[in-house]
Write an enzyme that holds these catalytic residues in place. Structure first.
Site, PDB file in Angstrom:
ATOM      1  N   LYS A   1      -0.621  -1.863  10.356  1.00  0.00           N
ATOM      2  CA  LYS A   1      -1.134  -2.401  11.615  1.00  0.00           C
ATOM      3  C   LYS A   1      -1.654  -1.313  12.555  1.00  0.00           C
ATOM      4  CE  LYS A   1      -0.198  -7.067  11.784  1.00  0.00           C
ATOM      5  NZ  LYS A   1       0.855  -7.315  10.824  1.00  0.00           N
TER       6      LYS A   1
ATOM      7  N   SER B   1       2.494  -3.685   2.341  1.00  0.00           N
ATOM      8  CA  SER B   1       1.917  -3.576   3.688  1.00  0.00           C
ATOM      9  C   SER B   1       2.855  -3.048   4.762  1.00  0.00           C
ATOM     10  CB  SER B   1       1.356  -4.942   4.105  1.00  0.00           C
ATOM     11  OG  SER B   1       2.333  -5.948   3.918  1.00  0.00           O
TER      12      SER B   1
END
Ligand SMILES: *Cc1c(COP(=O)(O)O)cnc(C)c1O
Length: 327
Positions: free
Chosen positions: A55, A308
């Site tokens: 992110k 992720s």
């Protein structure tokens, strides 16, 4: 305002912009998954990224593209954790005020992490939607710029830099497996990869409990679902009924979607820890879960799984590892 078309060039520009805030992550061959699937399976280790998830790429690209005035006034965002942490980190580095609104379901250690990075954290509302409403009010009242976790061209281009790295690290890639929630990650990566090689297969993976993007794709338009507790807490939240970019981009560039169960996510987290020696959070493990299940399979030689995020709650991870040991 006409919607901006996101291009491969935007992703190249993002890669250059964010290089001092987010680093290139390793792509490593997984012996275990390769043996199980018969393909060469590579893991893209965004769990080792700055702030523990990809992110930071999007957040960096977004905040670096604020106007002078927006920078001076600060930003506000809504996050179940990783986007808030990334925004807090980047804002801290750039000397920008950041307010993060979180729904009640967020894990406490994620709130602590954001506070430590210097963000102001506001716990507001039983759902993502309620937290969003609160952030909207704050933006209005204090002149803060809202930072979307996914539905923003700069965020998408930032996440797309993973696609550029994959092409560089493994030019013969046949397929990529990508965790899917709001779709910023999948939109960016799939755009980069499809522009380079339209035959490359892109697969998005969500959890069975509340797969809003997958249900939206089925319906042909953005839908809402009730929230449910899941090990993949970083994939919780809607895609916005007024979704502008990611719904259309996922529709266009993601070939296939898969759902994984809570049991499969738990097994994947334990597999990552025991076999790969990696700490992977639930949301970060759904791609691994899909690969382990054998359902994300095809006539491929080289497959990449995007891991992720690594911000697992250690108590949860220890409990899962203990259960798996038969304790
Ligand atoms: C946010 C997040 C995702 C999903 O990204 P979207 O852009 O919302 O689809 C996947 N994994 C982790 C660890 C995340 O934090």
């Amino acid at each position: 305002m006409p919607l901006q078309e996101i291009t491969l060039q935007d992703i190249f520009i993002a890669a250059k912009s964010i290089s001092s805030l987010a680093h290139k992550t390793p792509l490593v061959l997984s012996q275990g998954l390769s043996e199980r699937t018969g393909a060469n399976v590579y893991l893209k280790l965004e769990n080792t990224q700055q702030t523990g998830s990809f992110k930071v790429r999007g957040a960096a690209n977004r905040l670096l593209n604020l106007t002078e005035e927006q920078r001076a006034n600060g930003v506000v965002t809504v996050s179940t954790g990783n986007h808030g942490k990334a925004t807090a980190y980047v804002a801290g580095k750039l000397g920008i005020r950041a307010v993060v609104c979180v729904p009640d379901l967020v894990l406490p250690h994620k709130v602590e992490a954001m506070k430590r990075l210097g963000a102001e954290v506001v716990v507001a509302g039983a759902s993502q939607d309620e937290a969003e409403a609160h952030a909207g009010e704050l933006a209005e009242k204090e002149g803060l710029t809202p930072i979307s976790p996914f539905d923003d061209p700069f965020i998408i281009a930032g996440q797309g830099t993973i696609g550029l790295e994959l092409l560089e690290q493994m030019p013969q890639l046949d397929a990529v497996i990508i965790p899917l929630s709001g779709g910023g990650l999948a939109s960016g990566i799939a755009l980069a990869l499809k522009r380079a090689n339209p035959a490359l297969r892109t697969i998005g993976v969500s959890m069975e409990r509340g797969p809003v993007m997958v249900e939206s794709l089925r319906a042909g338009h953005p839908v809402q679902l009730p929230e449910d507790r899941t090990l993949a807490d970083s994939l919780m939240g809607g895609i916005g009924l007024d979704n502008r970019y990611t719904f259309r981009m996922v529709q266009q560039h993601v070939d296939e979607t898969l759902l994984v169960s809570e049991e499969e996510i738990a097994s994947a987290m334990v597999y990552a820890l025991r076999v790969e020696r990696l700490v992977v959070e639930g949301g970060g493990a759904v791609g691994l879960a899909a690969a382990l299940s054998g359902r994300a399979a095809g006539p491929w030689q080289n497959v990449a799984v995007v891991v992720s995020g690594g911000n697992a709650d250690m108590d949860v991870l220890q409990r899962l590892a203990g259960d798996a040991a038969g304790g």
